[in-house]
Motif scaffolding. Structure first.
Motif, PDB file in Angstrom:
ATOM      1  N   PHE A 147       0.817  -1.214   0.000  1.00  0.00           N
ATOM      2  CA  PHE A 147       0.000   0.000   0.000  1.00  0.00           C
ATOM      3  C   PHE A 147       0.857   1.272   0.000  1.00  0.00           C
ATOM      4  N   SER A 148       2.077   1.169  -0.478  1.00  0.00           N
ATOM      5  CA  SER A 148       3.009   2.302  -0.435  1.00  0.00           C
ATOM      6  C   SER A 148       2.865   3.252  -1.607  1.00  0.00           C
ATOM      7  N   GLY A 149       2.062   2.874  -2.603  1.00  0.00           N
ATOM      8  CA  GLY A 149       1.997   3.667  -3.820  1.00  0.00           C
ATOM      9  C   GLY A 149       3.099   3.318  -4.793  1.00  0.00           C
ATOM     10  N   GLN A 150       4.003   2.422  -4.396  1.00  0.00           N
ATOM     11  CA  GLN A 150       5.101   1.981  -5.251  1.00  0.00           C
ATOM     12  C   GLN A 150       4.962   0.506  -5.597  1.00  0.00           C
ATOM     13  N   SER A 151       3.797  -0.053  -5.308  1.00  0.00           N
ATOM     14  CA  SER A 151       3.603  -1.482  -5.489  1.00  0.00           C
ATOM     15  C   SER A 151       2.258  -1.731  -6.176  1.00  0.00           C
ATOM     16  N   ILE A 152       1.451  -2.618  -5.642  1.00  0.00           N
ATOM     17  CA  ILE A 152       0.268  -3.092  -6.373  1.00  0.00           C
ATOM     18  C   ILE A 152      -0.987  -2.239  -6.163  1.00  0.00           C
ATOM     19  N   ALA A 153      -1.123  -1.583  -5.031  1.00  0.00           N
ATOM     20  CA  ALA A 153      -2.348  -0.815  -4.767  1.00  0.00           C
ATOM     21  C   ALA A 153      -2.346   0.460  -5.616  1.00  0.00           C
ATOM     22  N   PRO A 154      -3.418   0.725  -6.377  1.00  0.00           N
ATOM     23  CA  PRO A 154      -3.449   1.919  -7.221  1.00  0.00           C
ATOM     24  C   PRO A 154      -3.776   3.175  -6.404  1.00  0.00           C
ATOM     25  N   PHE A 155      -3.179   4.269  -6.797  1.00  0.00           N
ATOM     26  CA  PHE A 155      -3.473   5.581  -6.212  1.00  0.00           C
ATOM     27  C   PHE A 155      -3.573   6.590  -7.352  1.00  0.00           C
ATOM     28  N   ARG A 156      -4.665   6.432  -8.119  1.00  0.00           N
ATOM     29  CA  ARG A 156      -4.863   7.297  -9.284  1.00  0.00           C
ATOM     30  C   ARG A 156      -6.051   8.235  -9.124  1.00  0.00           C
ATOM     31  N   THR A 157      -6.979   7.858  -8.248  1.00  0.00           N
ATOM     32  CA  THR A 157      -8.203   8.639  -8.076  1.00  0.00           C
ATOM     33  C   THR A 157      -8.428   8.936  -6.602  1.00  0.00           C
ATOM     34  N   VAL A 158      -9.320   9.877  -6.327  1.00  0.00           N
ATOM     35  CA  VAL A 158      -9.688  10.160  -4.937  1.00  0.00           C
ATOM     36  C   VAL A 158     -10.269   8.915  -4.292  1.00  0.00           C
ATOM     37  N   ALA A 221       0.354   9.867   0.169  1.00  0.00           N
ATOM     38  CA  ALA A 221      -0.097  11.215   0.516  1.00  0.00           C
ATOM     39  C   ALA A 221       1.005  12.257   0.358  1.00  0.00           C
ATOM     40  N   GLY A 222       2.193  11.811   0.041  1.00  0.00           N
ATOM     41  CA  GLY A 222       3.284  12.743  -0.197  1.00  0.00           C
ATOM     42  C   GLY A 222       3.671  12.840  -1.650  1.00  0.00           C
ATOM     43  N   ASN A 223       2.955  12.099  -2.480  1.00  0.00           N
ATOM     44  CA  ASN A 223       3.297  12.073  -3.903  1.00  0.00           C
ATOM     45  C   ASN A 223       2.025  11.890  -4.725  1.00  0.00           C
ATOM     46  N   PHE A 224       1.157  12.903  -4.678  1.00  0.00           N
ATOM     47  CA  PHE A 224      -0.126  12.813  -5.374  1.00  0.00           C
ATOM     48  C   PHE A 224       0.079  12.878  -6.888  1.00  0.00           C
ATOM     49  N   PRO A 225      -0.617  12.036  -7.637  1.00  0.00           N
ATOM     50  CA  PRO A 225      -0.580  12.175  -9.097  1.00  0.00           C
ATOM     51  C   PRO A 225      -1.400  13.382  -9.541  1.00  0.00           C
ATOM     52  N   ALA A 226      -1.218  13.775 -10.772  1.00  0.00           N
ATOM     53  CA  ALA A 226      -1.923  14.950 -11.296  1.00  0.00           C
ATOM     54  C   ALA A 226      -3.430  14.751 -11.318  1.00  0.00           C
ATOM     55  N   THR A 227      -3.877  13.479 -11.260  1.00  0.00           N
ATOM     56  CA  THR A 227      -5.313  13.193 -11.314  1.00  0.00           C
ATOM     57  C   THR A 227      -6.038  13.535 -10.015  1.00  0.00           C
ATOM     58  N   ILE A 228      -5.311  13.822  -8.946  1.00  0.00           N
ATOM     59  CA  ILE A 228      -5.949  14.162  -7.676  1.00  0.00           C
ATOM     60  C   ILE A 228      -6.093  15.680  -7.593  1.00  0.00           C
ATOM     61  N   PRO A 229      -7.314  16.191  -7.501  1.00  0.00           N
ATOM     62  CA  PRO A 229      -7.521  17.648  -7.460  1.00  0.00           C
ATOM     63  C   PRO A 229      -6.821  18.283  -6.260  1.00  0.00           C
ATOM     64  N   GLU A 230      -6.325  19.486  -6.468  1.00  0.00           N
ATOM     65  CA  GLU A 230      -5.653  20.216  -5.394  1.00  0.00           C
ATOM     66  C   GLU A 230      -6.562  20.365  -4.178  1.00  0.00           C
ATOM     67  N   ALA A 231      -7.860  20.521  -4.420  1.00  0.00           N
ATOM     68  CA  ALA A 231      -8.805  20.732  -3.326  1.00  0.00           C
ATOM     69  C   ALA A 231      -8.885  19.529  -2.387  1.00  0.00           C
ATOM     70  N   ASP A 232      -8.519  18.324  -2.883  1.00  0.00           N
ATOM     71  CA  ASP A 232      -8.615  17.113  -2.070  1.00  0.00           C
ATOM     72  C   ASP A 232      -7.306  16.759  -1.383  1.00  0.00           C
ATOM     73  N   ARG A 233      -6.209  17.334  -1.822  1.00  0.00           N
ATOM     74  CA  ARG A 233      -4.906  16.872  -1.349  1.00  0.00           C
ATOM     75  C   ARG A 233      -4.676  17.151   0.138  1.00  0.00           C
ATOM     76  N   ALA A 234      -4.977  18.364   0.579  1.00  0.00           N
ATOM     77  CA  ALA A 234      -4.758  18.692   1.995  1.00  0.00           C
ATOM     78  C   ALA A 234      -5.623  17.808   2.889  1.00  0.00           C
ATOM     79  N   ARG A 235      -6.888  17.605   2.488  1.00  0.00           N
ATOM     80  CA  ARG A 235      -7.792  16.763   3.282  1.00  0.00           C
ATOM     81  C   ARG A 235      -7.266  15.327   3.369  1.00  0.00           C
ATOM     82  N   LEU A 236      -6.841  14.775   2.229  1.00  0.00           N
ATOM     83  CA  LEU A 236      -6.358  13.403   2.218  1.00  0.00           C
ATOM     84  C   LEU A 236      -5.060  13.261   3.001  1.00  0.00           C
ATOM     85  N   ARG A 237      -4.174  14.231   2.847  1.00  0.00           N
ATOM     86  CA  ARG A 237      -2.919  14.141   3.585  1.00  0.00           C
ATOM     87  C   ARG A 237      -3.166  14.174   5.091  1.00  0.00           C
ATOM     88  N   ALA A 238      -4.075  15.029   5.525  1.00  0.00           N
ATOM     89  CA  ALA A 238      -4.394  15.094   6.952  1.00  0.00           C
ATOM     90  C   ALA A 238      -5.029  13.787   7.423  1.00  0.00           C
TER      91      ALA A 238
END
Length: 603
Positions: A147-158, A221-238
């Motif tokens: 679940f690191s974002g560098q393996s099998i779990a996808p992190f492309r969408t909110v 949460a420290g390396n969001f792809p461009a597909t994640i809106p800026e408005a969601d990034r702070a909320r998700l990181r927190a």
């Protein structure tokens, strides 16, 4: 032997299909072929529901917000009941009425489910479920990687990010259940060897002391792809920071404190770290030997086979030693290979380039041996820093069946001065092409196979093929440098030594030091690698037996076919016959090749 979650993950599978109805589908008149296909489909779908991480690995996101159980009595009972039900349904299907391809599938399914069911026998399950964690396997090490974002779990969408937050709830709960299993095992006297507990404690310490920001679960949460809106990034990181700080890390602390204060002091000593030192350990080891080798070979027979292979390979090593003009005995030559500055990597970058260059040489010769090549590309990467200390020298991570994720050959640069260049070509052949990447991805991409066969497998075939792939080096134009050929022998020696030391540790009661000394005396592996290898065999009984046993069976099948078919033997056709039906139990593979020979080498 991985814990059940790891065994589940090793079954890697397929993308989502249309929804399948609960329970057996109604059918007025059903042919044996249709009944078999329905059994495979329904069994696979039910397994995905019970094991959502397996679905995630396949790229099937229907259960992406679920983690699963994997350690409770209810989970084990459900898995056992499923195996019993599947075997009952399979037995009602007339094998003789099936096509040859379906008969192979019938045989594989029966073997897999029969051996799985045997693993739920009380004496065997009692040990397996109370040893859920070691430094190679266990939720504590596995999940941060997956679940690191560098393996099998996808992190492309909110939604991917939010699903992972929900999965982490299940992970924390299951980590605590794992801790409860360890506590129960301690009360029953079922504990890991001290060296395993020490290494696990080191892993837990690194996670706990690293804090929130260094926890790999925070990486997405420290390396969001461009597909994640800026408005969601702070909320998700927190949200991720709060989840890791308030739930995940406290669970790690609970496990770390228990291992440090209670489990480690009670762990088994180095003088007898094998399963033989546990009540019922001999029976458990015999089961693991059957599971891992897919044969009926006994531990004593495997030990003797290993000693014979060690002697054979030593003779060939001595020939290479004379070829390069080395003056001295083989033990001195081992030390020369370990320490010669000319056989070291100049840098981590140089190590990576050496593997990439080996890949280019392999690619140039593939057409002579293979008619079938995976569409999925292979990438070459270093082992992630948070895993490298306890990782093997190299390993393979499969790509996604739909092509959305490449296969990856990971090389380990930890303690770079201990790494030597002669193993480069051999490691690439084994972990990359035509080893694991060909074996796994040709099956993944073969949509004609049922899912359990396409994505499942066994260690003896998978690792046996990868070791057999090493033997193809000269036919592919490699090993022109005698030191690279020596590297092939050294790695083959490693697999032969495993037959001796694994059975020595877990069947004959060898000490850890005796196993280390045997390996150092018979190979030029660096001491860091040797210690890691021996500790791996201690932690994963019987798994290391599968490599050489599988290789010897595939080599024997090729010789049998070459002798019987003579000029009609086609190596490309033989490789197709071996690879294109997935990872078969060796008994099933032998029968399949014999039928192919009887048909004149025609599929």
């Amino acid at each position: 032997m991985r814990a059940l979650l790891l065994a589940t993950i090793a079954a890697l599978a397929m993308p989502a299909e249309a929804e399948v109805k609960e329970g057996p589908e109604a059918a007025a008149v059903e042919t044996p072929s249709a009944a078999l296909a329905r059994l495979f489909r329904e069994s696979d779908e039910a397994k995905l529901r019970r094991n959502p991480v397996m679905a995630l690995i396949r790229g099937d996101l229907r259960y992406a917000d679920q983690f699963g159980d994997y350690v409770s009595d209810a989970y084990f009972a459900a898995e056992k009941a499923a195996a019993e039900a599947d075997l009952a349904r399979l037995g009602a299907i007339d094998r003789a009425a099936l096509s040859p391809e379906e008969q192979v599938s019938w045989d594989v399914f029966r073997w897999q489910r029969t051996v799985e069911l045997a693993g739920f026998a009380p004496g065997i399950l009692e040990l397996a479920k109370h040893l859920p964690v070691d430094h190679f396997n266990g939720l504590h090490a596995l999940v941060p990687d997956l679940f690191s974002g560098q393996s099998i779990a996808p992190f492309r969408t909110v939604k991917d990010y939010e699903d992972n937050l929900k999965r982490l709830d299940g992970f924390v709960q299951t980590l605590d259940r794992t801790l409860a299993r360890m506590k129960d095992g301690l009360a029953r006297g079922i504990v890991q060897p001290r060296i395993v507990s020490e290494r696990v404690l080191g892993q837990l310490d690194r996670f706990v002391e690293g804090g929130v920001e260094r926890m790999p679960l925070m990486f997405p949460a420290g390396n969001f792809p461009a597909t994640i809106p800026e408005a969601d990034r702070a909320r998700l990181r927190a949200a991720y920071a709060a989840k890791v700080e308030n739930e995940v890390l406290p669970a790690y602390r609970r496990m770390r404190d228990f291992v440090r204060d209670d489990y480690l002091p009670a762990s088994r000593g180095d003088e007898q770290p094998g399963l033989v030192s546990l009540p019922g350990g001999a029976r458990y080891y015999a089961y693991l030997v059957r599971l891992q080798t897919t044969t009926n070979l006994t531990p004593d027979a495997i030990h003797d086979l290993g000693l014979a292979e060690v002697a054979r390979i030593r003779r060939e090593m001595e020939r290479v030693m004379r070829e390069v003009g080395f003056r001295g005995d083989l033990r001195a030559f081992f030390e020369h290979v370990r320490t010669d500055p000319n056989l070291k990597f100049a840098s981590v970058e140089a190590m990576g380039e050496a593997y990439r260059a080996a890949g280019r040489r392999v690619e140039a010769g593939l057409g002579r041996l293979f008619a079938d090549v995976p569409k999925t590309p292979l990438e070459i990467r270093p082992v992630p820093a948070f895993l490298e200390k306890d990782a093997a020298g190299a390993y393979y991570q499969p790509g996604a069946p739909d092509g959305s994720r490449p296969g990856v050959f990971y090389y380990n640069s930890y303690d770079l001065p201990s790494r030597t260049t002669p193993g480069v070509e051999t490691l690439y052949l084994h972990e990359g092409i035509p080893g694991h990447h060909f074996q796994v991805m040709l099956a993944f991409e073969n949509e004609r196979l049922p899912a359990f066969q396409r994505f499942g497998g066994n260690t003896a075939f998978q690792e046996g093929w990868a070791l057999y792939a090493e033997s193809l080096g000269r036919e592919l134009g490699l090993f022109t440098d005698p030191y690279q050929y020596y590297g092939r022998l050294d790695d083959e020696m490693l697999r032969a030594i495993r037959l001796v030391v694994d059975t020595g540790i877990h069947h004959k009661g060898w000490s850890r030091q005796k196993a280390i000394d045997f390996m150092l005396a018979n190979s030029s592996q660096g001491e860091t690698d040797v210690v890691n290898e021996i500790d791996r065999y201690i932690a994963m009984p019987a798994q290391a037996l599968a490599y050489k046993v599988g290789d010897l069976r595939i080599q024997a099948a090729r010789r049998r076919a070459e002798k019987a078919l003579g000029k009609a033997f086609d190596l490309k056709a033989f490789h197709r016959e071996v690879l294109m039906t997935g990872a078969l139990p060796l008994e099933v593979l032998d029968a399949k090749i014999d039928r192919w020979i009887a048909a004149g080498g025609r599929g």
